[in-house]
Enzyme design. Structure first.
Site, PDB file in Angstrom:
ATOM      1  N   ARG A  15     -14.013 -11.509   7.347  1.00 52.13           N
ATOM      2  CA  ARG A  15     -13.925 -12.340   6.419  1.00 52.13           C
ATOM      3  C   ARG A  15     -14.105 -13.472   6.661  1.00 52.13           C
ATOM      4  O   ARG A  15     -14.164 -14.216   8.429  1.00 52.13           O
ATOM      5  CB  ARG A  15     -13.078 -12.501   6.342  1.00 52.13           C
ATOM      6  CG  ARG A  15     -12.582 -11.536   4.863  1.00 52.13           C
ATOM      7  CD  ARG A  15     -11.336 -11.539   4.516  1.00 52.13           C
ATOM      8  NE  ARG A  15      -9.935 -11.340   5.263  1.00 52.13           N
ATOM      9  CZ  ARG A  15      -8.505 -11.235   5.303  1.00 52.13           C
ATOM     10  NH1 ARG A  15      -8.561 -10.417   3.498  1.00 52.13           N
ATOM     11  NH2 ARG A  15      -7.831 -10.151   6.295  1.00 52.13           N
ATOM     12  N   SER A 220      11.609   3.909 -11.696  1.00 60.66           N
ATOM     13  CA  SER A 220      12.197   4.521 -10.035  1.00 60.66           C
ATOM     14  C   SER A 220      13.225   4.706  -9.936  1.00 60.66           C
ATOM     15  O   SER A 220      14.344   4.233  -9.571  1.00 60.66           O
ATOM     16  CB  SER A 220      10.806   3.437  -9.593  1.00 60.66           C
ATOM     17  OG  SER A 220      11.564   4.052  -8.141  1.00 60.66           O
ATOM     18  N   ASP A 270       2.315  -2.273   5.273  1.00 57.36           N
ATOM     19  CA  ASP A 270       2.249  -3.731   6.388  1.00 57.36           C
ATOM     20  C   ASP A 270       3.663  -3.925   5.616  1.00 57.36           C
ATOM     21  O   ASP A 270       3.571  -5.290   7.236  1.00 57.36           O
ATOM     22  CB  ASP A 270       1.096  -5.100   5.398  1.00 57.36           C
ATOM     23  CG  ASP A 270       1.182  -5.463   3.929  1.00 57.36           C
ATOM     24  OD1 ASP A 270       2.371  -4.379   3.693  1.00 57.36           O
ATOM     25  OD2 ASP A 270       1.349  -6.382   3.404  1.00 57.36           O
ATOM     26  N   ASN A 300      -4.897  -3.281   7.342  1.00 52.03           N
ATOM     27  CA  ASN A 300      -5.339  -4.339   6.417  1.00 52.03           C
ATOM     28  C   ASN A 300      -6.380  -3.786   5.538  1.00 52.03           C
ATOM     29  O   ASN A 300      -7.647  -3.691   5.655  1.00 52.03           O
ATOM     30  CB  ASN A 300      -6.489  -5.076   8.071  1.00 52.03           C
ATOM     31  CG  ASN A 300      -7.072  -4.558   8.495  1.00 52.03           C
ATOM     32  OD1 ASN A 300      -6.649  -3.392   8.656  1.00 52.03           O
ATOM     33  ND2 ASN A 300      -7.684  -5.129   9.185  1.00 52.03           N
ATOM     34  N   MET A 301      -6.087  -3.257   4.658  1.00 49.70           N
ATOM     35  CA  MET A 301      -7.473  -2.917   3.623  1.00 49.70           C
ATOM     36  C   MET A 301      -8.340  -3.507   3.446  1.00 49.70           C
ATOM     37  O   MET A 301      -9.527  -2.749   2.911  1.00 49.70           O
ATOM     38  CB  MET A 301      -6.660  -1.623   2.422  1.00 49.70           C
ATOM     39  CG  MET A 301      -5.588  -0.564   3.089  1.00 49.70           C
ATOM     40  SD  MET A 301      -5.008  -0.350   1.735  1.00 49.70           S
ATOM     41  CE  MET A 301      -6.011   0.532   0.877  1.00 49.70           C
TER      42      MET A 301
HETATM   43  N1  LIG Z   1      -2.152  -2.937   3.453  1.00 48.93           N
HETATM   44  C1  LIG Z   1      -2.870  -3.488   2.903  1.00 48.93           C
HETATM   45  O1  LIG Z   1      -3.875  -4.152   3.889  1.00 48.93           O
HETATM   46  C2  LIG Z   1      -2.168  -4.490   2.074  1.00 48.93           C
HETATM   47  C3  LIG Z   1      -2.649  -5.462   1.360  1.00 48.93           C
HETATM   48  C4  LIG Z   1      -2.343  -6.233   0.116  1.00 48.93           C
HETATM   49  C5  LIG Z   1      -0.530  -5.832   0.336  1.00 48.93           C
HETATM   50  N2  LIG Z   1      -0.165  -5.117   0.624  1.00 48.93           N
HETATM   51  C6  LIG Z   1       1.350  -5.055   0.119  1.00 48.93           C
HETATM   52  O2  LIG Z   1       1.554  -3.748  -0.616  1.00 48.93           O
HETATM   53  C7  LIG Z   1       2.513  -4.253  -1.432  1.00 48.93           C
HETATM   54  C8  LIG Z   1       2.832  -4.411  -2.212  1.00 48.93           C
HETATM   55  O3  LIG Z   1       2.540  -5.461  -2.496  1.00 48.93           O
HETATM   56  P1  LIG Z   1       2.101  -6.020  -4.577  1.00 48.93           P
HETATM   57  O4  LIG Z   1       1.884  -7.813  -3.693  1.00 48.93           O
HETATM   58  O5  LIG Z   1       1.569  -5.147  -4.939  1.00 48.93           O
HETATM   59  O6  LIG Z   1       3.782  -6.670  -4.748  1.00 48.93           O
HETATM   60  P2  LIG Z   1       5.376  -7.532  -5.597  1.00 48.93           P
HETATM   61  O7  LIG Z   1       5.853  -8.237  -5.783  1.00 48.93           O
HETATM   62  O8  LIG Z   1       4.004  -7.545  -6.792  1.00 48.93           O
HETATM   63  O9  LIG Z   1       5.100  -5.141  -6.930  1.00 48.93           O
HETATM   64  C9  LIG Z   1       6.228  -4.669  -6.196  1.00 48.93           C
HETATM   65  C10 LIG Z   1       6.627  -3.736  -7.019  1.00 48.93           C
HETATM   66  O10 LIG Z   1       7.453  -2.519  -6.470  1.00 48.93           O
HETATM   67  C11 LIG Z   1       8.548  -2.595  -7.224  1.00 48.93           C
HETATM   68  N3  LIG Z   1       9.656  -2.166  -6.509  1.00 48.93           N
HETATM   69  C12 LIG Z   1      10.609  -2.596  -5.627  1.00 48.93           C
HETATM   70  N4  LIG Z   1      11.983  -1.271  -5.379  1.00 48.93           N
HETATM   71  C13 LIG Z   1      11.149  -0.345  -5.900  1.00 48.93           C
HETATM   72  C14 LIG Z   1      11.321   0.924  -6.038  1.00 48.93           C
HETATM   73  N5  LIG Z   1      12.485   0.716  -5.348  1.00 48.93           N
HETATM   74  N6  LIG Z   1      10.764   1.642  -6.779  1.00 48.93           N
HETATM   75  C15 LIG Z   1       9.482   1.257  -7.533  1.00 48.93           C
HETATM   76  N7  LIG Z   1       8.976   0.175  -7.384  1.00 48.93           N
HETATM   77  C16 LIG Z   1       9.883  -0.747  -6.695  1.00 48.93           C
HETATM   78  C17 LIG Z   1       8.713  -3.743  -7.268  1.00 48.93           C
HETATM   79  O11 LIG Z   1       9.692  -4.097  -8.742  1.00 48.93           O
HETATM   80  C18 LIG Z   1       7.386  -5.226  -8.011  1.00 48.93           C
HETATM   81  O12 LIG Z   1       6.687  -4.879  -8.931  1.00 48.93           O
HETATM   82  C19 LIG Z   1       3.354  -5.177  -0.112  1.00 48.93           C
HETATM   83  O13 LIG Z   1       3.944  -4.711   0.856  1.00 48.93           O
HETATM   84  C20 LIG Z   1       2.081  -5.838   0.364  1.00 48.93           C
HETATM   85  O14 LIG Z   1       2.171  -6.440   1.532  1.00 48.93           O
HETATM   86  C21 LIG Z   1      -1.092  -4.509   1.613  1.00 48.93           C
END
Ligand SMILES: NC(=O)c1ccc[n+]([C@@H]2O[C@H](COP(=O)([O-])OP(=O)(O)OC[C@H]3O[C@@H](n4cnc5c(N)ncnc54)[C@H](O)[C@@H]3O)[C@@H](O)[C@H]2O)c1
Length: 371
Positions: A15, A220, A270, A300-301
């Site tokens: 990027r 959940s 992450d 880092n998708m």
């Molecule tokens: N791997 C990657 O490349 C990458 C890229 C972007 C984001 N992420 C990660 O993805 C994850 C989600 O990010 P987001 O932006 O969607 O967050 P977000 O805060 O928008 O959504 C998280 C959701 O999880 C729910 N939640 C919490 N505990 C729960 C449980 N026990 N059961 C069911 N739901 C539950 C919350 O209510 C919320 O709606 C984060 O860890 C973020 O860092 C990873």
């Protein structure tokens, strides 16, 4: 203002901080933009495009760090870049300082004004400069899961949408936030049988209203999770508890209840991952198998779709970059509390409480920096 962007040097980072279109906006506002040669090659934005947008192509990052008043990047500065930062220079990029004492120490020593994308806020209490990467990862999780479900990748040989006369795959999305919503949208769009689990009644209500009959929602709890996971062909882990490690919602034991060749995509990797058997993988070798269940856990998708990710990121970072360049950092931050929330380090001091707390260091308030 003289604004500079450099080629990202973190491993496999393609990027770039400014697209040619963003450069065009900055130059139209009367700013001078310096771009390191080849900075946009990873997204197919070659030097000529930047020149056409009004940038001056510069041979080395060192020249840019020496003359730009603001550096716009994507990833946190690497040690060699940190050594080139100057007192008073503005650094605008993702920083993620809390788990990174070495970087924090170097930024403090630099005396630079360091604004972190990940802590800029919005009126809805969200983190708008993080959101596009969650949108990308959520959408990608379904592509990644669909590929992993193919026999050649260890999957059970199921097509997400099925075909006429054959049932579609069952997809369970755990967490209905930004990642989960985007994953569900993609899966439902492909015709899969989608269930989204969340523990927030408000989130479930919003999802129910949006998806209507195209996806089911389910509260959940342990019993519902176990039921959905056992039944699913593809499970997407998309939970987040802000500031905390992801809860391990799918235990190693639960894998035994799953269908052989089912797929787990742990987007929350992450934050440590929400499946007990998850460990971080890379785009070069994204999956592994435990108890016959395929795991995809790339941390880092968005890096895999650098072009889409760069444009999505620029859409949200550019308005602030323009304001900083137009007004100077102090007035820009003073006039926007959400941008002020992005200030992490200034004048050799930490200005973000959670970073200081995580590292056991002192801090001053960001408001003090702009007083
Ligand atoms: N791997 C990657 O490349 C990458 C890229 C972007 C984001 N992420 C990660 O993805 C994850 C989600 O990010 P987001 O932006 O969607 O967050 P977000 O805060 O928008 O959504 C998280 C959701 O999880 C729910 N939640 C919490 N505990 C729960 C449980 N026990 N059961 C069911 N739901 C539950 C919350 O209510 C919320 O709606 C984060 O860890 C973020 O860092 C990873």
């Amino acid at each position: 203002m003289i604004v500079g962007t450099v080629k990202e040097i973190k491993n496999h980072e393609y990027r770039v901080g400014l697209t040619p279109e963003s450069v065009h906006e900055l130059t139209a506002h009367g700013h001078e933009v310096l771009v390191e040669t080849g900075a946009g090659d990873g997204i197919g934005a070659h030097d000529a495009l930047y020149e056409k947008a009004g940038a001056r192509i510069v041979a080395t990052a060192a020249e840019i760090f020496a003359s730009a008043e603001m550096i716009v990047k994507v990833k946190e500065p690497q040690p060699g870049e940190r050594a080139m930062l100057r007192a008073g220079q503005i650094l605008y990029t993702y920083l993620h300082l809390a788990p990174d004492p070495d970087q924090t120490r170097d930024l403090i020593a630099s005396g630079a004004v360091c604004i972190a994308y990940e802590t800029v806020t919005d009126d809805q209490g969200g983190l708008p400069l993080l959101k596009p990467m969650s949108q990308v990862a959520g959408r990608m999780s379904i592509q990644a899961g669909a590929t992993a479900l193919e026999k050649a990748h260890g999957g059970r040989g199921v097509l997400l949408g099925g075909v006429p006369g054959v049932l579609p795959a069952k997809v369970a999305v755990i967490g209905g936030g930004v990642v989960g919503f985007n994953a569900a949208q993609m899966a439902a769009g492909l015709g899969a049988d989608v269930t989204i689990l969340d523990r927030s009644p408000q989130v479930l209500e919003r999802l129910g209203m949006y998806f209507e009959a195209r996806a089911k929602t389910r509260f959940s709890n342990r019993a519902n999770l176990a039921d959905c996971v056992a039944d699913a062909d593809l499970v997407i882990g998309a939970v987040l508890i802000p500031g905390a490690a992801a809860p391990k919602l799918v235990s190693a034991d639960m894998l035994k209840s799953m269908k052989k060749g089912a797929v787990l995509v742990d987007v929350a990797i992450d934050q440590g991952g929400c499946f007990e058997t998850s460990h971080a993988t890379t785009h070069a070798d994204p999956t592994y198998i435990v108890d016959g269940i395929v795991h995809y856990c790339v941390a880092n998708m968005p890096g895999a779709v650098a072009r889409t990710s760069t444009y999505a990121l620029n859409n949200v970072t550019l308005p602030h970059a323009l304001r900083i360049a137009d007004l100077g950092w102090k007035d820009a931050l003073r006039s926007d509390p959400h941008l002020l929330a992005g200030l992490n380090v200034w004048d050799g001091k930490i200005t973000y409480g959670a970073v200081a707390d995580a590292l056991g260091l002192d801090h001053v308030s960001a408001a003090q920096a702009v007083a």
